[in-house]
Design a protein around this motif. Structure first.
Motif, PDB file in Angstrom:
ATOM      1  N   LEU A  45      -3.838   1.790   0.420  1.00  0.00           N
ATOM      2  CA  LEU A  45      -4.632   1.866   1.439  1.00  0.00           C
ATOM      3  C   LEU A  45      -4.291   1.454   2.357  1.00  0.00           C
ATOM      4  O   LEU A  45      -3.174   0.621   2.720  1.00  0.00           O
ATOM      5  CB  LEU A  45      -5.877   0.824   1.491  1.00  0.00           C
ATOM      6  CG  LEU A  45      -7.142   0.703   2.385  1.00  0.00           C
ATOM      7  CD1 LEU A  45      -8.221   2.546   2.228  1.00  0.00           C
ATOM      8  CD2 LEU A  45      -7.945  -0.879   2.720  1.00  0.00           C
ATOM      9  N   LYS A  96       7.042  -6.368  -0.488  1.00  0.00           N
ATOM     10  CA  LYS A  96       5.746  -5.947  -0.512  1.00  0.00           C
ATOM     11  C   LYS A  96       5.555  -4.985   0.322  1.00  0.00           C
ATOM     12  O   LYS A  96       4.024  -4.410   0.394  1.00  0.00           O
ATOM     13  CB  LYS A  96       4.590  -6.260  -2.504  1.00  0.00           C
ATOM     14  CG  LYS A  96       5.450  -6.775  -3.206  1.00  0.00           C
ATOM     15  CD  LYS A  96       4.444  -6.631  -4.094  1.00  0.00           C
ATOM     16  CE  LYS A  96       4.796  -6.855  -5.322  1.00  0.00           C
ATOM     17  NZ  LYS A  96       3.649  -7.190  -6.756  1.00  0.00           N
ATOM     18  N   SER A 124       7.911   3.939 -10.117  1.00  0.00           N
ATOM     19  CA  SER A 124       7.397   2.437  -9.192  1.00  0.00           C
ATOM     20  C   SER A 124       6.697   2.966  -8.195  1.00  0.00           C
ATOM     21  O   SER A 124       6.325   2.127  -7.153  1.00  0.00           O
ATOM     22  CB  SER A 124       8.150   1.527  -9.768  1.00  0.00           C
ATOM     23  OG  SER A 124       9.135   2.036  -8.009  1.00  0.00           O
ATOM     24  N   MET A 125       5.996   3.634  -8.638  1.00  0.00           N
ATOM     25  CA  MET A 125       4.659   4.265  -7.814  1.00  0.00           C
ATOM     26  C   MET A 125       3.045   3.615  -7.531  1.00  0.00           C
ATOM     27  O   MET A 125       3.040   2.732  -8.246  1.00  0.00           O
ATOM     28  CB  MET A 125       4.282   5.594  -8.086  1.00  0.00           C
ATOM     29  CG  MET A 125       5.478   6.962  -7.910  1.00  0.00           C
ATOM     30  SD  MET A 125       4.322   8.597  -7.947  1.00  0.00           S
ATOM     31  CE  MET A 125       6.288   8.996  -8.441  1.00  0.00           C
ATOM     32  N   VAL A 126       2.763   3.120  -6.406  1.00  0.00           N
ATOM     33  CA  VAL A 126       1.829   2.169  -5.619  1.00  0.00           C
ATOM     34  C   VAL A 126       1.080   3.070  -4.996  1.00  0.00           C
ATOM     35  O   VAL A 126       1.337   4.059  -4.532  1.00  0.00           O
ATOM     36  CB  VAL A 126       2.215   1.025  -4.572  1.00  0.00           C
ATOM     37  CG1 VAL A 126       3.177   0.081  -5.652  1.00  0.00           C
ATOM     38  CG2 VAL A 126       2.664   1.529  -4.088  1.00  0.00           C
ATOM     39  N   ARG A 135      11.337   2.358  -4.164  1.00  0.00           N
ATOM     40  CA  ARG A 135      12.637   2.523  -4.099  1.00  0.00           C
ATOM     41  C   ARG A 135      12.167   3.285  -5.660  1.00  0.00           C
ATOM     42  O   ARG A 135      11.632   3.340  -6.422  1.00  0.00           O
ATOM     43  CB  ARG A 135      13.305   1.136  -4.376  1.00  0.00           C
ATOM     44  CG  ARG A 135      12.421   0.582  -5.741  1.00  0.00           C
ATOM     45  CD  ARG A 135      13.527  -0.785  -5.674  1.00  0.00           C
ATOM     46  NE  ARG A 135      12.071  -1.347  -6.216  1.00  0.00           N
ATOM     47  CZ  ARG A 135      11.079  -2.254  -6.239  1.00  0.00           C
ATOM     48  NH1 ARG A 135      11.187  -2.200  -4.700  1.00  0.00           N
ATOM     49  NH2 ARG A 135      10.213  -2.516  -7.077  1.00  0.00           N
ATOM     50  N   LEU A 190       5.869 -10.069   2.553  1.00  0.00           N
ATOM     51  CA  LEU A 190       5.597 -10.903   1.202  1.00  0.00           C
ATOM     52  C   LEU A 190       6.577 -10.366   0.118  1.00  0.00           C
ATOM     53  O   LEU A 190       6.358  -9.672  -0.386  1.00  0.00           O
ATOM     54  CB  LEU A 190       4.324 -11.710   1.557  1.00  0.00           C
ATOM     55  CG  LEU A 190       5.283 -13.332   1.016  1.00  0.00           C
ATOM     56  CD1 LEU A 190       5.230 -14.104   1.581  1.00  0.00           C
ATOM     57  CD2 LEU A 190       3.549 -13.324  -0.101  1.00  0.00           C
ATOM     58  N   GLY A 191       7.548 -11.250  -0.281  1.00  0.00           N
ATOM     59  CA  GLY A 191       8.560 -10.946  -0.975  1.00  0.00           C
ATOM     60  C   GLY A 191       8.575  -9.208  -1.456  1.00  0.00           C
ATOM     61  O   GLY A 191       8.714  -8.967  -2.217  1.00  0.00           O
ATOM     62  N   VAL A 245      -3.667  -0.076   8.341  1.00  0.00           N
ATOM     63  CA  VAL A 245      -3.672  -1.064   7.328  1.00  0.00           C
ATOM     64  C   VAL A 245      -2.610  -1.686   6.810  1.00  0.00           C
ATOM     65  O   VAL A 245      -2.255   0.308   6.096  1.00  0.00           O
ATOM     66  CB  VAL A 245      -4.931  -1.556   6.520  1.00  0.00           C
ATOM     67  CG1 VAL A 245      -6.390  -1.810   7.540  1.00  0.00           C
ATOM     68  CG2 VAL A 245      -5.444  -0.736   5.516  1.00  0.00           C
ATOM     69  N   ALA A 246      -1.867  -2.621   6.526  1.00  0.00           N
ATOM     70  CA  ALA A 246      -0.785  -3.058   5.748  1.00  0.00           C
ATOM     71  C   ALA A 246      -1.148  -4.144   4.961  1.00  0.00           C
ATOM     72  O   ALA A 246      -1.078  -5.055   6.025  1.00  0.00           O
ATOM     73  CB  ALA A 246       0.518  -2.071   6.075  1.00  0.00           C
ATOM     74  N   LYS A 247      -0.759  -4.553   4.065  1.00  0.00           N
ATOM     75  CA  LYS A 247      -0.185  -5.641   3.545  1.00  0.00           C
ATOM     76  C   LYS A 247       0.767  -6.320   4.595  1.00  0.00           C
ATOM     77  O   LYS A 247       1.988  -6.351   4.901  1.00  0.00           O
ATOM     78  CB  LYS A 247       0.098  -5.374   1.954  1.00  0.00           C
ATOM     79  CG  LYS A 247       0.802  -7.110   1.253  1.00  0.00           C
ATOM     80  CD  LYS A 247       0.392  -7.149  -0.113  1.00  0.00           C
ATOM     81  CE  LYS A 247       1.181  -8.436  -0.740  1.00  0.00           C
ATOM     82  NZ  LYS A 247       2.191  -8.866   0.166  1.00  0.00           N
ATOM     83  N   ARG A 248       0.618  -7.817   4.287  1.00  0.00           N
ATOM     84  CA  ARG A 248       1.453  -8.218   5.677  1.00  0.00           C
ATOM     85  C   ARG A 248       3.342  -8.310   4.660  1.00  0.00           C
ATOM     86  O   ARG A 248       3.047  -8.804   3.572  1.00  0.00           O
ATOM     87  CB  ARG A 248       0.928  -9.429   6.431  1.00  0.00           C
ATOM     88  CG  ARG A 248       2.243  -9.950   7.397  1.00  0.00           C
ATOM     89  CD  ARG A 248       1.972 -11.144   8.254  1.00  0.00           C
ATOM     90  NE  ARG A 248       0.609 -11.022   8.748  1.00  0.00           N
ATOM     91  CZ  ARG A 248      -0.114 -11.320   9.115  1.00  0.00           C
ATOM     92  NH1 ARG A 248      -0.302 -12.940   9.035  1.00  0.00           N
ATOM     93  NH2 ARG A 248      -1.646 -11.266   9.514  1.00  0.00           N
TER      94      ARG A 248
END
Lengths: 444, 444
Positions: A331, A355, A326-328, A48, A352-353, A347-350
């Protein structure tokens, strides 16, 4: 000029310790586990924009290239890691040989960005890419935050001069990067000599209240300054009484006086009075510079005032309420081996919250409407649609470890002006609002 | 370890260009006008604390001493100034010989401060003192802003571990200073290797989501990490499903697992569930580390949660809403000549737009009440009242150009804990309020 004379991380032994420890411990584990050389794609993006902002500004890319080039572990760094027991000997041996040999693509510096824009893409082995996370994010998060504030201020200033004066309000080396980012965002000059030295940015500055107070009278101070710096100098007129000071200033320097600076009070009111007084004294070409806790809103509120240039400090170098982007660095795809032919899997984090992120190696393009105005930031994986092929945003910055996209800072500055001009007009409204372009995702 | 290997402004050729141009043009004018050697006193202070804050924390003093010691104009700096025509040859010749030979007094690092506290006092000729304005303010404004946020967070954490993890959210060298300031303010460790290298701060870190995603399963990733880093490692458990991950983590590492890290979601809820699950699995000593956009309020809200350590990033390195202190460097007194016997006369800008200041060379002392709790910050000119003589706050830092007050960082950290403990209890309330001590002025 040698940048190392400034202690800047350019042409210095190493930028390798601008790194969070977990990057090295992950490396050790992956080396031990046999997964370190899996071909990987990391991307930098933001979920964002800061609240209310319409667009972001990519800044720091040139500094990222310097940092990647100087990212190496020499004896002092290795000795530190060994002494602290941070990684094992096998990892130290690997680090001693480290040079980034992968590829980097990115939005060119000065370009605008939106939520989800793949601002930078780093490709290579997991091991070589994971190490760069912190230094890349430090640079882009800091510099882009400053450039975004600068861009809003430059839009508000409407062509009047903008001087960056915030060095004293931020870390001494962050200040040098801030002056650079401000220049990319549209500022004209800086008070910071180190920024002039390192990046060739025009520098300005004349005198402070201390100089007036050093002398027995304001007239003495003005006379000494004009004698030393010439009639074109800028005299500071708000130490005692502004009206008195302006009269004295023109008496001492004559109508050729370069400028007066007002650093306190109701700037709108005082600027009008001072302009009238200068004109009555025949000093019609004497400029008025204002400097006092300015931000983009204060600059805009002075649009109707007879002000010739704005000096901006605190609010610029602290990103006008948003001191970091707020850059991240995530992977987004990897193969099962180092084999260039092995397929990359997204690939991606599932989720949650909040993110969650979008997996896969991405392209990006800016779609224009019938009038040539940007209407969407299109981000996709797979093939680029033919109609967007000519509007792609990612350019190659590093190829097989070699930097291929150096450019003068002026180029980034001009690119930013052009990129901002290509956005819908509401982009430069100062009022809070949504991102001026929607981000559309295209997946095969 | 050689700090120059980091490109830090310590043992580098020069910090002299971390300077606003007007300091050099004022110097030139004063040299020309014969006023440059007037004996002068400059003071650093702030007119107000950030809104709602109860106290400030002095940080960066040690870095100021390094910067003053390395403030010299070598050939590259002089060549730059000559080439740009910033000052004349006479000024360049003076700069080539420049070393600060005056005195510096200041609040020792880690001490608390209030509006008007004379945090630093620089005495010498106008010329030698005026040049130091920007670099001194850059360091103190940045470092004190971070230390103040750190202090509030450490009060909120109530003795639980605090890890500084914000390097990626700020300029790469500001990050090193931020880790140092956070340590002064009460943090225990940092993820930033450069801060460990330069300042000896304990460093920590294990793995990120990228490491989990690199592997085919979470179990594979945990196994690889535990094999490489041992059972005492911290496993990141929120990439997919937390409950599943915690079960897998304990299966892989056994009940000796060092810690789990939770980086997203409702931390209060998740921490309770994870603690219960760990206990049921027999992993009673496995610690819980939480890291996700924490600030002092979030830390306080987790006081009742079974959390062992907090990792704090963005909000720490951006000063939790106040990324800079508003310290200024003002000429407060001067003589009419260089003669040490010539009387110092107080000077101050006349009030206009709220930028008035109090003239005169100042002392400061903290008055205690009958119970030994601080009740006022007393600032004065002239003689120190006998009852306050033993409570003076300014200590000598530089004597005739020689740094006389080096100390280990640990000393500043301990001093801060003691100074904060000496304040009224309301100092550590997180709610907005006034400065916890009033500043009283005593003039002869």
């Amino acid at each position: 000029m040698n940048a190392a004379d400034l202690g800047l991380p350019v042409a210095v032994p190493s930028t390798a310790l601008f790194t969070d420890q977990y990057e090295l411990t992950m490396l050790q584990a992956a080396l031990r586990g046999g997964t370190a050389d899996r071909r990987s794609v990391f991307e930098v993006f933001t979920r964002r924009l800061p609240e209310g902002r319409r667009y972001g500004v990519v800044a720091g890319t040139g500094r990222v290239l310097d940092a990647v080039e100087n990212f190496r572990f020499d004896e002092p760094q290795l000795a530190f890691l060994r002494e602290r027991g941070i990684v094992d000997e096998a990892t130290l041996a690997w680090l001693a040989e480290y040079r980034f040999r992968g590829d980097v693509w990115g939005y060119p510096e000065g370009e605008v960005y939106f939520p989800g824009s793949p601002i930078l893409r780093v490709e290579g082995s997991f091991a070589e890419c994971v190490l760069l996370e912190t230094v890349i994010l430090s640079i882009l998060n800091h510099d882009s935050a400053i450039a975004a504030a600068a861009s809003r201020m430059s839009a508000a200033a409407g062509g009047r001069g903008l001087i960056e004066m915030g060095a004293r309000r931020t870390h001494e080396l962050a200040a040098v990067a801030a002056a650079r980012a401000a220049y990319v965002g549209g500022f004209d000059s800086t008070s910071d000599l180190a920024a002039g030295f390192r990046y060739g940015i025009p520098t300005v500055g004349t005198s402070a209240h201390a100089f007036i107070l050093l002398h027995d009278t304001e007239r003495d101070a003005f006379r000494v300054q004009v004698d030393a710096l010439g009639r074109g100098t800028t005299l500071l007129v708000d130490t005692y009484d502004v009206t008195e000071a302006v009269r004295t200033a023109v008496e001492v320097a004559g109508p050729e006086l370069g400028a007066v600076r007002i650093d306190s009070g109701d700037l709108l009111l005082v600027a009008h009075r001072v302009r009238q007084q200068l004109d009555e004294l025949g000093a019609r070409d004497t400029r008025i510079v204002v400097t006092s806790d300015l931000d983009e809103y204060a600059i805009a509120s002075l649009a109707a005032a007879p002000v010739d240039a704005y000096g901006v400090g605190t609010q610029l170098v602290t990103g006008s309420g948003h001191p970091t982007a707020s850059m991240v660095y995530k992977l987004v795809a990897r193969a099962d081996s180092a084999d260039p032919a092995a397929p990359l899997r997204p690939v991606a984090k599932r989720s949650l919250g909040g993110k969650a992120s979008v997996g896969g190696r991405k392209w990006a393009a800016r779609r224009l409407d019938a009038h040539g105005v940007a209407e969407a930031e299109v981000v996709g994986t797979g093939e680029v649609p033919a109609e967007l092929a000519g509007r792609q945003l990612l350019t190659r910055l590093v190829e097989a470890g070699k930097v291929v996209a150096r450019e003068p800072l002026e180029a980034a500055r001009e690119r930013h002006i052009a990129a901002r001009a290509g956005l819908p007009l509401s982009a430069v409204q100062l009022s809070r609002g949504e991102a001026v372009l929607p981000t559309e995702y295209v997946t095969p």
